[in-house]
Each structure stands twice: as C-alpha cells, then as structure tokens.
Motif scaffolding. Structure first.
Motif, short mmCIF file in Angstrom:
data_model
loop_
_atom_site.label_atom_id
_atom_site.label_comp_id
_atom_site.label_asym_id
_atom_site.label_seq_id
_atom_site.Cartn_x
_atom_site.Cartn_y
_atom_site.Cartn_z
N ASN A 147 -9.72 5.25 1.49
CA ASN A 147 -9.17 6.63 1.93
C ASN A 147 -7.90 6.59 2.64
O ASN A 147 -7.47 6.90 3.76
N PRO A 148 -6.90 6.24 1.58
CA PRO A 148 -5.32 6.39 2.30
C PRO A 148 -5.07 7.75 2.53
O PRO A 148 -5.35 8.54 1.74
N ILE A 149 -3.95 7.76 3.42
CA ILE A 149 -3.44 9.28 3.47
C ILE A 149 -2.01 9.02 2.62
O ILE A 149 -1.28 8.17 3.04
N TRP A 150 -1.79 9.90 1.47
CA TRP A 150 -0.62 9.80 0.64
C TRP A 150 -0.17 11.19 0.07
O TRP A 150 -1.15 12.02 0.08
N VAL A 204 -5.86 14.38 -11.02
CA VAL A 204 -5.76 13.29 -11.35
C VAL A 204 -4.24 12.63 -11.20
O VAL A 204 -3.41 13.34 -11.77
N ALA A 205 -4.09 11.58 -10.67
CA ALA A 205 -2.71 10.97 -10.15
C ALA A 205 -2.71 9.69 -10.04
O ALA A 205 -3.72 9.16 -9.46
N PRO A 206 -1.54 8.90 -10.07
CA PRO A 206 -1.55 7.44 -9.66
C PRO A 206 -1.12 7.35 -8.32
O PRO A 206 -0.01 7.58 -8.22
N PRO A 207 -1.90 6.47 -7.69
CA PRO A 207 -1.13 6.22 -6.26
C PRO A 207 -0.24 5.26 -6.24
O PRO A 207 -0.05 4.51 -7.41
N SER A 208 0.82 5.21 -5.55
CA SER A 208 1.65 4.08 -5.42
C SER A 208 1.23 3.03 -5.01
O SER A 208 0.00 2.66 -4.58
N ASP A 209 2.09 1.77 -5.34
CA ASP A 209 1.70 0.55 -5.15
C ASP A 209 1.45 0.27 -3.62
O ASP A 209 0.42 -0.15 -3.19
N ALA A 210 2.26 1.01 -2.69
CA ALA A 210 2.16 0.95 -1.20
C ALA A 210 0.97 1.71 -0.95
O ALA A 210 0.23 1.25 0.16
N THR A 211 0.55 2.67 -1.73
CA THR A 211 -0.56 3.35 -1.21
C THR A 211 -1.79 2.45 -1.26
O THR A 211 -2.68 2.24 -0.67
N ARG A 212 -2.05 1.76 -2.49
CA ARG A 212 -2.96 0.73 -2.76
C ARG A 212 -2.97 -0.51 -1.69
O ARG A 212 -3.83 -0.94 -1.48
N ASP A 213 -1.77 -0.77 -1.34
CA ASP A 213 -1.91 -1.92 -0.36
C ASP A 213 -2.34 -1.39 0.82
O ASP A 213 -2.22 -2.38 2.00
N GLY A 214 -2.38 -0.26 1.17
CA GLY A 214 -2.72 0.38 2.62
C GLY A 214 -1.66 0.39 3.60
O GLY A 214 -0.41 0.38 3.39
N PRO A 215 -1.90 1.09 4.79
CA PRO A 215 -3.48 0.85 5.28
C PRO A 215 -4.11 2.07 4.86
O PRO A 215 -3.65 3.19 4.63
N TYR A 216 -5.38 1.80 4.62
CA TYR A 216 -6.39 2.97 4.42
C TYR A 216 -6.93 3.41 5.90
O TYR A 216 -6.46 2.67 7.02
N VAL A 217 -7.49 4.62 5.95
CA VAL A 217 -7.83 5.32 7.07
C VAL A 217 -8.70 4.35 8.04
O VAL A 217 -8.65 3.89 9.19
N ALA A 218 -9.83 4.00 7.34
CA ALA A 218 -10.96 3.12 7.90
C ALA A 218 -12.04 2.73 6.92
O ALA A 218 -12.23 3.56 6.03
N PRO A 219 -12.13 1.23 6.84
CA PRO A 219 -11.31 0.01 7.53
C PRO A 219 -9.92 0.20 6.76
O PRO A 219 -9.64 0.42 5.62
N LYS A 220 -8.87 -0.45 7.77
CA LYS A 220 -7.73 -0.22 7.11
C LYS A 220 -7.20 -0.98 5.76
O LYS A 220 -6.14 -0.85 5.15
N GLY A 221 -8.01 -1.93 5.54
CA GLY A 221 -7.71 -2.61 4.22
C GLY A 221 -6.57 -3.67 4.45
O GLY A 221 -6.36 -4.16 5.50
#
Length: 324
Positions: A147-150, A204-221
């Motif tokens: 669950n990233p914020i992006w 449908v959209a591709p998340p950026s590499d930075a989005t996939r690297d996190g942090p996610y909301v919880a757990p932060k990944g």
C-alpha cells in the motif's frame, strides 16, 4: 407438480433474482465504515454522503446509505440489487464479523452485486479470501499486496460502462497494488474469463521504481517480490461479471477524502456504483459536481494525536497509523 404451480414457483424465483423496490427502482445499499485515521483520511461517512448526493438525480435508483460498518436492519437487503462497502478491512472487516459473511454469501448467490472500496478490499485470506475472489475477483492480501502512497497516472482506459465519460487522469492516493486475484485472472492487468465469469481491469498504471522500493504505508517494506516487478503495470480498479449473474468491483483508492473532488475519480466510482447495481450508466457517465465547501462537510469528529515530545519528529508508528 401441477403446471400452474410450477409456473408460479418459477416466477417467484425470477423475482428474487432481480430485486426491485416497491416503486420498481433498483436499490444500492451503500455502507460506510466506522471512523478511523486522522482527519481527511478514511472519511467513510463524508465520502458516502457525497456519493449519495451525486446519485440523487439518477432515475430508477434508490440509494440506501448506512454508517458504522453495517445496516441498521438486514431486512433492507430483501430488495437490494447491490451492496457496496467503503470501510476499514482486515480481520475486522464489516463483511466478516457477526455472521455477515453468511449474509453476503446468500445475497451474492441470488445475483446481488457486491463492491468494496479502499481498505475494504483487504480481508484475511483464511477468513474471506476465497469469497472475495469469487464475489469481486480479488482482494488485498497482507504481505503479498502492498500500500504505497504514490501518483498513479491512468493514461489509457478500457471500453467499459465504468469508464463512460472518464478522461485520463493522475492522482496521489494510497493506491494499493499487487492484489490476490483469482488464478485465472493472473496479475489482473488484462481482461480474462474464468468459466462464465468475466474480469475487466479498469484503472491500470505502472508504479515507478521508487514506488516499488517503498516505503509502503504498513509494513514499510520493501518486499522483494514487489521490487522484482519494476516496470510492470498494476490494477487499482477492476470489475467482474460473476457466474451467478451478479456483478462486482474493487477500487483501491479512496484514502484521501480530497480526491472525491477530482471529477474523474468521482465519475469512475459513481459509474461503478450504477454498473454493479445493474442501472444503465449514461453515455457520458454520471455528471456531478462537488464544491470545495462540500468536501469539508460531514467529516467524522476525530483528531490526530499529538506527539509526546513537542517539537520533535513525529514517531514512525504514528506516521504509519496516520497514513494507513
């Protein structure tokens, strides 16, 4: 059995599968969850009130809105055509507590539509994972989904009633990714069929590499399996036409209340509410307006907790709770 009696029974069954209100309208039961999170986030009550207001001009539709996670009287389901939940999920999801899962099982077996929004798409796999795969096509599974914020940019939209009148758009939200879709739907980024069930990805959209690297909301990944799919698209809203004749959808946005002021976000969800209820979606989608003033109304009476040490950085645990 006598032919006349048989015909009567068949007619009664047909009525139960196509519920309408006494005045012949379709009925959407819209359920808002209990208050949670700091102001401006997870404003389920205020959000559903805005959606209800925007649907008032739609002919042949009745919206029966409820708060605090469930309906006040389950008799309202007797003539419901769809049930949509916008609430916190997880182990205490309104769909799984107090015998509600069995209630929903009976409703969906009749062809009643079912939809869930934001945290409401998350359930514990062992509690209702299979049911959500059956009813809405997939769900958020802890540690498999994230669950990233992006900022998601939806540059191409499929031809579907839910996208009627919706233009390409970009919004920042807690857009959940990597849902646990039915195996037959794969990663959920392409239309697919599973027997008589038909699945269509909507946003449908591709998340950026930075989005996939996190942090996610919880757990932060970060989660290695999420990072391994850099460059791949993700589905944040989807639809399903079920084998039982009912419809379902999932929408992972809806964390920030302000996003209901985005015309395209709002139209996609309003269209989905009609579609899941089997009300014809207008050619240009549901037309509506929401003013900045209306976005400040009907908010839950809640306040963000203050850090114990004034002037110091907000504790990470609060940051996570505030976002999630």
């Amino acid at each position: 059995m006598k032919p006349v009696l048989l015909l009567a029974l068949l007619a009664a069954t047909a009525v139960s599968l196509q519920a309408v209100t006494p005045d012949g309208k379709k009925k959407l039961v819209l359920i808002a969850g209990k208050p949670s999170h700091p102001p401006g986030m997870h404003e389920f009550r205020a959000g559903t009130m805005l959606l209800e207001k925007c649907l008032k001009s739609v002919p042949n539709l009745v919206v029966d809105r409820h708060e605090m996670g469930w309906v006040t009287d389950e008799k309202t389901f007797d003539d419901a055509d769809a049930v949509v939940i916008y609430a916190d999920g997880g182990g205490k999801h309104p769909a799984v507590v107090d015998g509600h899962l069995e209630t929903l099982r009976k409703l969906t077996a009749k062809g009643v539509g079912f939809g869930c929004m934001h945290y409401g798409v998350e359930v514990v796999a062992g509690q209702a994972g299979k049911e959500f795969q059956e009813w809405i096509g997939g769900y958020y599974e802890n540690a498999y989904s994230c669950n990233p914020i992006w900022d998601a940019s939806y540059t191409s939209l499929p031809e579907h009633p839910i996208t009627s009148g919706v233009q390409p758009f970009t919004t920042k939200d807690e857009w959940y990714i990597h849902m646990r879709f039915r195996p037959a739907f794969g990663h959920g980024v392409a239309s697919a069929e599973d027997g008589a069930a038909k699945f269509v990805p909507i946003l449908v959209a591709p998340p950026s590499d930075a989005t996939r690297d996190g942090p996610y909301v919880a757990p932060k990944g970060p989660y290695p399996h999420i990072q391994a799919e850099k460059g791949s698209p993700e589905t944040m809203m989807w639809s399903i036409e079920r084998a039982d004749g009912g419809r379902g959808f999932g929408f992972t946005g809806g964390h920030f209340h302000a996003n209901w002021g985005n015309d395209n976000v709002r139209k996609a969800v309003l269209n989905a509410l009609l579609w899941v209820t089997k009300v014809d979606v207008p050619e240009k989608g549901v037309e509506s307006t929401v003013t900045p003033e209306e976005l400040t109304q009907n908010m839950d009476p809640k306040a963000a907790p203050k850090p114990k040490n004034a002037g110091m950085e907000t504790p990470r645990v609060f940051q996570r709770v505030a976002q999630r």
